[in-house]
Design a protein around this motif. Structure first.
Motif, PDB file in Angstrom:
ATOM      1  N   HIS A 175       5.418 -15.359  -6.931  1.00  0.00           N
ATOM      2  CA  HIS A 175       4.050 -14.836  -6.871  1.00  0.00           C
ATOM      3  C   HIS A 175       4.018 -13.349  -6.533  1.00  0.00           C
ATOM      4  N   PRO A 198       6.658 -10.859  -7.037  1.00  0.00           N
ATOM      5  CA  PRO A 198       8.016 -10.526  -7.470  1.00  0.00           C
ATOM      6  C   PRO A 198       8.359  -9.065  -7.208  1.00  0.00           C
ATOM      7  N   LEU A 208       7.245  -2.856  -7.280  1.00  0.00           N
ATOM      8  CA  LEU A 208       8.211  -3.940  -7.488  1.00  0.00           C
ATOM      9  C   LEU A 208       9.366  -3.838  -6.509  1.00  0.00           C
ATOM     10  N   GLU A 244      -0.325   3.399 -16.324  1.00  0.00           N
ATOM     11  CA  GLU A 244      -1.355   2.836 -15.447  1.00  0.00           C
ATOM     12  C   GLU A 244      -0.690   1.953 -14.392  1.00  0.00           C
ATOM     13  N   LEU A 259      -6.106  -5.281  -4.302  1.00  0.00           N
ATOM     14  CA  LEU A 259      -6.515  -4.623  -5.536  1.00  0.00           C
ATOM     15  C   LEU A 259      -7.865  -5.138  -6.036  1.00  0.00           C
ATOM     16  N   GLU A 260      -8.216  -6.410  -5.767  1.00  0.00           N
ATOM     17  CA  GLU A 260      -9.520  -6.891  -6.215  1.00  0.00           C
ATOM     18  C   GLU A 260     -10.648  -6.153  -5.512  1.00  0.00           C
ATOM     19  N   ALA A 315     -11.379  -1.771 -17.236  1.00  0.00           N
ATOM     20  CA  ALA A 315     -10.934  -1.899 -15.841  1.00  0.00           C
ATOM     21  C   ALA A 315      -9.437  -1.684 -15.791  1.00  0.00           C
ATOM     22  N   ARG A 316      -9.038  -0.510 -15.326  1.00  0.00           N
ATOM     23  CA  ARG A 316      -7.632  -0.120 -15.416  1.00  0.00           C
ATOM     24  C   ARG A 316      -7.069   0.317 -14.079  1.00  0.00           C
ATOM     25  N   ALA A 317      -5.802   0.041 -13.888  1.00  0.00           N
ATOM     26  CA  ALA A 317      -5.153   0.405 -12.640  1.00  0.00           C
ATOM     27  C   ALA A 317      -4.906   1.906 -12.583  1.00  0.00           C
ATOM     28  N   VAL A 353      -0.914   1.345  -7.956  1.00  0.00           N
ATOM     29  CA  VAL A 353      -0.836   0.096  -7.181  1.00  0.00           C
ATOM     30  C   VAL A 353       0.375   0.217  -6.259  1.00  0.00           C
ATOM     31  N   LEU A 389      -5.030  -9.682  -6.626  1.00  0.00           N
ATOM     32  CA  LEU A 389      -4.868  -9.052  -7.934  1.00  0.00           C
ATOM     33  C   LEU A 389      -3.582  -8.240  -8.032  1.00  0.00           C
ATOM     34  N   GLU A 390      -3.109  -7.677  -6.919  1.00  0.00           N
ATOM     35  CA  GLU A 390      -1.860  -6.912  -7.000  1.00  0.00           C
ATOM     36  C   GLU A 390      -0.690  -7.824  -7.350  1.00  0.00           C
ATOM     37  N   ASP A 391      -0.779  -9.098  -7.001  1.00  0.00           N
ATOM     38  CA  ASP A 391       0.290 -10.007  -7.401  1.00  0.00           C
ATOM     39  C   ASP A 391       0.218 -10.301  -8.900  1.00  0.00           C
ATOM     40  N   PHE A 440      -0.782  -8.103 -10.978  1.00  0.00           N
ATOM     41  CA  PHE A 440      -0.186  -6.860 -11.471  1.00  0.00           C
ATOM     42  C   PHE A 440       1.328  -6.919 -11.368  1.00  0.00           C
ATOM     43  N   ARG A 441       1.834  -7.307 -10.185  1.00  0.00           N
ATOM     44  CA  ARG A 441       3.288  -7.349  -9.996  1.00  0.00           C
ATOM     45  C   ARG A 441       3.952  -8.289 -11.005  1.00  0.00           C
ATOM     46  N   ILE A 442       3.371  -9.488 -11.168  1.00  0.00           N
ATOM     47  CA  ILE A 442       3.973 -10.465 -12.082  1.00  0.00           C
ATOM     48  C   ILE A 442       4.033  -9.898 -13.497  1.00  0.00           C
ATOM     49  N   GLN A 454       3.968  -6.735 -14.495  1.00  0.00           N
ATOM     50  CA  GLN A 454       4.865  -5.579 -14.605  1.00  0.00           C
ATOM     51  C   GLN A 454       6.322  -6.006 -14.474  1.00  0.00           C
ATOM     52  N   ASP A 455       6.590  -6.886 -13.532  1.00  0.00           N
ATOM     53  CA  ASP A 455       7.951  -7.392 -13.351  1.00  0.00           C
ATOM     54  C   ASP A 455       8.438  -8.047 -14.637  1.00  0.00           C
ATOM     55  N   ALA A 481      -2.159  -1.020 -17.768  1.00  0.00           N
ATOM     56  CA  ALA A 481      -2.368  -2.096 -16.789  1.00  0.00           C
ATOM     57  C   ALA A 481      -3.851  -2.379 -16.692  1.00  0.00           C
ATOM     58  N   ARG A 482      -4.286  -3.494 -17.299  1.00  0.00           N
ATOM     59  CA  ARG A 482      -5.704  -3.755 -17.444  1.00  0.00           C
ATOM     60  C   ARG A 482      -6.067  -5.132 -16.934  1.00  0.00           C
ATOM     61  N   MET A 515      -3.911  -9.866 -14.853  1.00  0.00           N
ATOM     62  CA  MET A 515      -3.651  -8.474 -15.235  1.00  0.00           C
ATOM     63  C   MET A 515      -2.697  -8.482 -16.422  1.00  0.00           C
TER      64      MET A 515
END
Lengths: 335, 335, 335, 335
Positions: free
Chosen positions: A111, A113, C106, C212, C258-259, C294-296, C299, D258-260, D262-264, D266-267, D294-295, D306
């Motif tokens: 979750h 990573p 990461l 992003e 982030l939300e 809606a863009r990052a 993070v 939401l950052e998770d 994002f992380r998932i 991107q990872d 990243a949207r 994300m």
């Protein structure tokens, strides 16, 4: 007079479950009857020494087996199940804990990573001393030992979810599941909303003890002989799991992020207190704000758990669920 | 022999601060000396009745005033300040709480905005009974009352932040600030890393009591007469606030989301336990996992706070910060 | 007629700042005047080759220097500063990126700590080709190269915070700061609420380009020759940074989790659209829901950034901030 | 030569599903065959006017019906299903949106509860103009209208989950589900890991268009005539949904916070890029950092989504999944 003889539920090897929902009941039980059953440890008994690494000896997703489901006579959707834990006795002389690759709060996970390699996987064994009511921590890389109080609890108690969902036992949510709160020990009553006929109660994941948050992801896991007694509160729904002890009334919230688990538990406690006391919502909010205990259940599962507890003395004798907890205590005493 | 006469710090009306950092010291204090001072309530004394709505009588950002900063003789960047709370005595017969528009955990806020209208703003007064050591909750919309234990604590204790930052007192972070943990009462020692010469300690935000999480955003706020004693542990840095009582060793984490506050507190406790006991990191992780208490400080401020506490009996007598807590207790007893 | 000659601001070596707030202006500027200045890269120019590891050649917290602050004539608390970016030209033939221990999305960080060792620290250099308007990615462990579009932007633009706060330049918040959105390039106008007389604008952290989210924590960092023009919109406050291009109206939110950054940006855009169009709040909510981008932003920083953007064609010609963006564009064209 | 005649799947009224998993297939399909089917809108067609409030005309949990599941010939656990969307044509002249009590990102919800009353429930209708390829926004409280581009997509596409789980269609996770990304329109290929024989693909929740984040919780919902073609990539697992267009390679992450998500995302993109290009992990991390889009998908469901996308030009022609996307495009062209 309630029937207080003990009914023994025996789960056959193939009968342990890895989900809430999606399974046929293994037995039917009557409200008010003492039920005795065995729960397996979260590894299904497969980790027996420090060289039995869970990722090697266990097969995903066959982790965290539960005993059940039990069909509770008379339980219908919209009712609440009150599950009182009478006693929990370790059924093994040794508790087990471990790190597990990419599981736990101080490691990257599926979750959360990262690109870092996982932590080392390692197993710890805890000798249980029932006479002294302790478990012994033994460091793996030195001879440091320390005895910790035996404080048995069940990590996982739940019913079949709503909306035909089937969830792995590792997931805590509004149907219960892997709540992992140290509050769920002998003498406590867990309230769960019923979603399907019979409720389909299942339980497991005994812990000889556990820190709040269960930070490494694994408590002192142990098979457990449990005695429980169940009641049905008809026509009273329960939106999120609640718990009661002789002194505390508690709401549980399961969510991510952890502040949402906190919000759910506190929101539910505020509404429950308002309903029990007749206080208006903001007055209940105020009372809860000054008195609540807010503690982590687990912060490692697919959803995290927070508890919100209040001392029942502040409620002027109001009784939750028509006094179900006290009635179940009476069943036990008369048993 | 330590100097145990009490030094009185008097803050003039204009001397209360609303930030950590960015201010000149109002006094210089010596380590090992008992210090007596008055802290204002978080409203600066401006809310005196249930019709004094904070949003009307208070002027943002002039909330949460702190007494200080105090220049601690000999404290240098890289040291740790040990702040022992000797006693806290309410300096008013009435504690105050309120809801506050768009502040608190069960409302939308500026950080978690929604399109819903705010909750009603309302004030509650709590009569303090020093003899019985209680505060009386009085509902605003009914005649429900209940006496709650007086459990005085300081919500806000901190030093000047690193990197020339200046933070509002409402913000908890690695420099301390609005930690809002009920653990910060008489008999506890708070450890804060020193970032600037003299540390520039300030404190305030007394609570007659507070629930964990401070869910409505406002505790039972009250002016407080505080006696403290401070020590400097030279050459020992502290990355995140820690706290010690006679029985507990605690790490605090301040962050959002709440799981990060949990992670910070647990990670720090694991590393602290490893350092104190000589356990390797995973062994310390394991010991902490089975023993930690993980409790919410506040879940309402710009950053949230979690505590991770361990019973000192499990540490084989290892003494944090060269035994600073016990030494400060000894100062008090000899005073 | 606006004065469109270019005023050159020269920052002396000691004049670069590492905070918003807490610093004296290095120059005074007039609204409507083209301003030319140089910004340093986020490493202050200290990373010059792949063997210059940031953790070794840079000194915390002396990272992310900004040029300024600039005192904007006539800007008062409660006003809005419109900062239009006229042009950005890399002032170095080489852009720099890196991993950085315990920084990035990461990896575990000081906010999301784990017990895992950090990722390897590594530096990448990007050759800039101004003719082709590209930067060249060159892998560090193979001969893989690829040319990426040069898309210059400023990562960090902000003013002095409210409430006497001083924040490191790495922090994005309602005062601006390290927003790290690729939208902040030539042709865009950033709107920032003014908290102190003159606003105290500062800017830096040029990126030759950035993905992003800025997932590894470091963009293609480069010193930049910037031309900007600033306007003051008197009596119009701005609660969270907004941004405008010829085609887009954007709100930015900075928060964790982030939300919440998402919520802040969307909530602000809904309210802005309602104000500009006369739509009621739910009608604006509906329109934004079907049209928003809606863009990052980043993070990775102490707070995360999300943008919420809407195509201006859907606003029936309504002009934000009395048409400030178009007026600043006109200044440029007439310059 | 692939069989490019179109197979029509007809779902009977009782055959629409509200879960992924737990259902028998309604049809068997062959890889490489064009499949035509109808999807219902998320309200199951029950909201027909602005006075049809969803909370009154719909019955929880019978929301978000999907067409399927379809048993894909030859798909086995450990394979990947490539689902190519050939075309999406609105099957109704009117799209529908609404607010919904305690659902959406700018309201309190069951996951993020507050004590505030819910937002007003309101319905909006959008006239669809297929000739002009627009949908018309019409304000509910004024006569403001604006035409928005018709950009059809499917909100919900998924397969049966692993570990015998059954999830409501509203939940996005590693099995797909309610991903709600505007990227999932005609010309895109979605990759989903297969967990059970046949995969058990189901799809629905057509949107005439949607903003990123779907902030009010409801897009421009519409029944859709869909043509798809599916392929099986044997022996290639997919851990989290991926998506490909002619120009973009995308990874999707579903999680809270939401950052998770994002992380998932991107990872997964970093690891995918590393695998496709032969770059080492940190080199891929670097390349992705400078190029990723990243949207937000949705930020309203039980899990948020994300996307992390990269321009395929930067991959030197490396083809994901052995070129499955291009092959499916070829099927369509030859059809």
């Amino acid at each position: 007079m309630p029937d207080t003889s003990i009914t023994r539920i025996e789960a056959e090897p193939g009968q342990y479950g890895y989900t809430f929902g999606g399974r046929e009941p293994i037995a039917e039980i009557k409200p008010g009857t003492l039920i005795s059953l065995r729960t397996l440890d979260c590894f299904g008994g497969k980790v027996r020494s420090v060289t039995d690494l869970p990722s090697q000896v266990c097969e995903f997703p066959y982790l965290n087996p539960v005993t059940g489901p039990l069909y509770v006579d008379g339980a219908r959707p919209g009712d609440t199940l009150a599950v009182h834990i009478v006693s929990l006795t370790p059924a093994s002389p040794v508790g087990i804990s471990s790190t597990f690759p990419h599981f736990g709060a101080l490691t990257s996970t599926s979750h959360t990573p990262t690109l870092q390699p996982p932590l080392e996987e390692r197993v710890w064994l805890y000798d249980v001393d029932l006479d002294r009511q302790t478990v012994r921590y033994q460091a793996s890389r030195s001879d440091y030992t320390v005895d910790l109080p035996l404080e048995p609890m069940l990590g996982t108690v739940g019913v079949a979810p709503a909306a035909s969902e089937v969830r792995q036992t590792i997931v805590p949510d509004v149907h219960g599941g892997n709540l992992d709160t140290p509050l769920l020990g002998p003498g406590s009553t867990l309230y769960l909303g019923v979603n399907v006929p019979g409720g389909l109660l299942a339980l497991g994941d005994g812990h000889a003890r556990q820190g709040e948050g269960e930070v490494c992801g694994v408590a002192v896991e142990i098979a457990m002989d449990a005695v429980i007694v169940v009641d049905v509160i008809p026509g009273v729904p329960t939106a999120t799991p609640r718990l009661e002890t002789d002194t505390r009334l508690v709401s549980l919230g399961a969510a991510r992020p952890l502040e949402d688990a906190f919000r759910i538990s506190q929101d539910d406690l505020v509404r429950h207190v308002a309903q029990l006391t007749g206080l208006d919502l903001l007055d209940a909010y105020q009372l809860v704000s000054q008195t609540t205990e807010a503690r982590a259940g687990n912060v490692v599962d697919p959803q995290y758990v927070m508890s919100a507890g209040i001392d029942k003395r502040y409620l002027h004798g109001a009784a939750a669920y028509h006094g179900a907890h006290d009635q179940l205590r009476a069943v036990v005493r008369s048993g």
